[in-house]
Design a protein around this motif. Sequence first.
Motif, short mmCIF file in Angstrom:
data_model
loop_
_atom_site.label_atom_id
_atom_site.label_comp_id
_atom_site.label_asym_id
_atom_site.label_seq_id
_atom_site.Cartn_x
_atom_site.Cartn_y
_atom_site.Cartn_z
N SER A 170 0.86 -1.19 0.00
CA SER A 170 0.00 0.00 0.00
C SER A 170 0.89 1.23 0.00
O SER A 170 1.69 1.44 0.93
N LYS A 171 0.76 2.02 -1.04
CA LYS A 171 1.56 3.26 -1.18
C LYS A 171 0.60 4.44 -1.03
O LYS A 171 -0.24 4.68 -1.88
N THR A 172 0.77 5.18 0.07
CA THR A 172 -0.17 6.25 0.39
C THR A 172 0.53 7.60 0.42
O THR A 172 1.56 7.76 1.09
N PHE A 173 -0.04 8.57 -0.31
CA PHE A 173 0.43 9.95 -0.27
C PHE A 173 -0.51 10.73 0.65
O PHE A 173 -1.73 10.65 0.53
N VAL A 174 0.08 11.52 1.56
CA VAL A 174 -0.70 12.28 2.54
C VAL A 174 -0.49 13.76 2.30
O VAL A 174 0.62 14.29 2.43
N PHE A 175 -1.58 14.45 1.92
CA PHE A 175 -1.56 15.89 1.64
C PHE A 175 -2.24 16.63 2.79
O PHE A 175 -3.21 16.14 3.37
N LYS A 176 -1.73 17.85 3.06
CA LYS A 176 -2.33 18.69 4.09
C LYS A 176 -2.51 20.11 3.56
O LYS A 176 -1.77 20.55 2.69
N TYR A 180 3.31 22.32 0.96
CA TYR A 180 3.87 21.81 -0.28
C TYR A 180 4.62 20.50 -0.07
O TYR A 180 5.11 19.92 -1.03
N ASP A 181 4.70 20.04 1.16
CA ASP A 181 5.33 18.76 1.43
C ASP A 181 4.26 17.68 1.53
O ASP A 181 3.17 17.89 2.07
N VAL A 182 4.58 16.51 0.98
CA VAL A 182 3.66 15.38 0.93
C VAL A 182 4.33 14.19 1.60
O VAL A 182 5.47 13.84 1.25
N ALA A 183 3.66 13.59 2.55
CA ALA A 183 4.19 12.41 3.22
C ALA A 183 3.94 11.17 2.37
O ALA A 183 2.88 11.02 1.75
N LEU A 184 4.92 10.30 2.33
CA LEU A 184 4.81 9.02 1.63
C LEU A 184 4.87 7.90 2.66
O LEU A 184 5.81 7.83 3.45
N GLU A 185 3.86 7.02 2.65
CA GLU A 185 3.80 5.89 3.56
C GLU A 185 3.69 4.59 2.76
O GLU A 185 2.74 4.41 2.00
N TYR A 186 4.66 3.74 2.92
CA TYR A 186 4.63 2.42 2.29
C TYR A 186 4.32 1.39 3.37
O TYR A 186 5.09 1.19 4.30
N THR A 305 9.36 11.92 2.90
CA THR A 305 8.60 13.14 2.64
C THR A 305 9.13 13.80 1.37
O THR A 305 10.34 13.87 1.16
N TYR A 306 8.20 14.29 0.55
CA TYR A 306 8.59 14.97 -0.69
C TYR A 306 8.08 16.41 -0.66
O TYR A 306 6.91 16.65 -0.34
N TYR A 307 8.97 17.34 -0.98
CA TYR A 307 8.60 18.76 -1.03
C TYR A 307 8.66 19.23 -2.47
O TYR A 307 9.63 18.97 -3.18
N MET A 308 7.63 19.94 -2.91
CA MET A 308 7.59 20.50 -4.25
C MET A 308 6.93 21.87 -4.17
O MET A 308 5.72 21.98 -4.04
N GLY A 309 7.76 22.92 -4.19
CA GLY A 309 7.19 24.24 -4.03
C GLY A 309 8.21 25.35 -4.04
O GLY A 309 9.35 25.16 -4.49
N LYS A 311 10.90 28.29 -2.67
CA LYS A 311 12.01 28.26 -1.73
C LYS A 311 11.64 29.03 -0.46
O LYS A 311 12.06 30.16 -0.24
N ASP A 312 10.86 28.38 0.35
CA ASP A 312 10.41 28.93 1.64
C ASP A 312 11.34 28.38 2.72
O ASP A 312 11.27 27.20 3.06
N THR A 313 12.21 29.22 3.24
CA THR A 313 13.23 28.75 4.18
C THR A 313 12.62 28.13 5.43
O THR A 313 13.12 27.12 5.94
N ASP A 314 11.52 28.69 5.94
CA ASP A 314 10.90 28.15 7.15
C ASP A 314 10.32 26.76 6.89
O ASP A 314 10.51 25.84 7.70
N ALA A 315 9.62 26.60 5.77
CA ALA A 315 9.02 25.30 5.44
C ALA A 315 10.09 24.25 5.19
O ALA A 315 9.96 23.09 5.61
#
Length: 543
Positions: A170-176, A180-186, A305-309, A311-315
């Motif tokens: 089970s490959k699950t992507f978790v969006f919030k 811009y970061d997405v959690a990946l759970e295998y 975790t994958y980030y796509m967004g 260049k936000d230094t805090d994030a």
Amino acid sequence: MESQRTFLFIGLLLVSFLLFTEWSKEQTAANADTSAVTQQVAGPANNDQADVPASSQADVPMQATVATRSVISVTTDVLAVKIDTRGGDIVEAKLLQHAETHGSDQPYLLLGEFEGKEYFAQSGLIGLNGPDASSQGRPVYQSEQTSYTLSGDELRVPLTFVDSKGVQFSKTFVFKPGQYDVALEYDVTNPTADPVQVQLYTQIKRTVQEKGSMVDQTYLGAAYGTSEEPYEKYSFSDMADANLNKNTQGGYVAFIQHYFVSAWVPGQEKNNTIYSSLRNNNSIIGAKGEATNIQANGTAQLTATYYMGPKDTDALEALHEDLDLTVDYGWLWFISQPLLNLLKFLYSIIGNWGLAIIAITLIVKTLLYPLTKAQYTSMAKMRMLQPKMQALKERYGDDRQKFGQAMMEMYRKEKVNPMGGCFPLLLQMPIFLALFYVFLESTELRHAEFMLWLTDLSSKDPYYVLPVLFGASMFLTQKLQPMTVTDPMQQKMMTWMPVIFSVFFIWFPSGLVLYWLVSNLISIAQMLYIYRGMEKKGMKVRG
């Protein structure tokens, strides 16, 4: 040192720095082009086993479950993502809060296929029993829906696959929301009587690409971080020369471009291998985790975790303590970061980026006023000594040794430091260069409006008004400081310097030119104030 020579030196130093940076970029692009084999780029339909890294163990062929391939659409308040069910790769990502171009209603396309190139985020399981290690190609996952929309605090997008032995993946992507970061759970469930071994890999695939003008982007290429190397660039030409193979605890891999970044952050408690490859004009940088054993009738979960967004230094720092270094301010980062924080603070009060730039210019020039005063005072005293200097030249003729001794004695008696006009300018150069990187790297300034015709401070002035005004301010500065150099070549260069800089600044971000224009105007006002004070004391400082 005479003021014009000092100014000429500073100008040539700046131009040389920018030209060297551009030359370095051209060399990097040329090396990558000659090392890589150019061919037509394959799209998601051919996104197959060729992209999968070698596992730490021998691969065991398995028969994959037959499934119909599709693309799943996921929409949040900041992202519009497409996931290919073959492999479960993110094959497109649009940033809904960022326009493709200024004034456009199309969101910025960060990941995807465009102009014959591709940019994907890939992940999978290899190892002895990993489905991505199958000789039949990468697995095709099943999904209950073809589209998902975030409506609450969390959106989970599950993909499932069952191999020929009945092992469930089970490959699950978790969006919030707002992220811009997405959690990946295998999640791996092993209902068999035999142990199963898998190995998680996460990688970014991007076609080799030349970056544009130096003032468009500072760096285009890969980067990584390890426990010993917090931030290292790894360009396309570096990949062509050698494949990365670094073992580390934690770490990250990323691809950097102007204003935006994508990055995989694997489990930080795990030992990972950072790797790269370059094949068929496609570059890959990724991270492989340790082999994980799932006992009979057991389960295991592997995460990243994958980030796509932007260049936000805090994030970025929230995901990994060193990931914010991908916002690359160059070797003057320790000056650039405080300046950016001050700029953001001023914007929070004023509400206009152009006015914030003017405000930070006023603050910087005020703080540097003691240096500026020392600079102009020294220049004025040097001009006052010109008649005595000429008399010494006539007295000693070609005897340079005696002339030099007499000149230094004159400086001592008159209490003049010949370097007084040079050091203040040199000390200001790091601030100018640090701001150069701030304006190039700060996502906040992308498409930021000022007023009137200046609707995008991150791009050049469309009507070239600011570069012309900057040249005029340089010309006025020269008029207020009568030329004292005697060398004909230097005189010609000083005369043409305003024109050269005006042309050069045509391609610079208008926000940066605005800063330098306001800085020049403040310098002129400070110079007149300083000279007026000296003249009140009976010193004739202007010819």
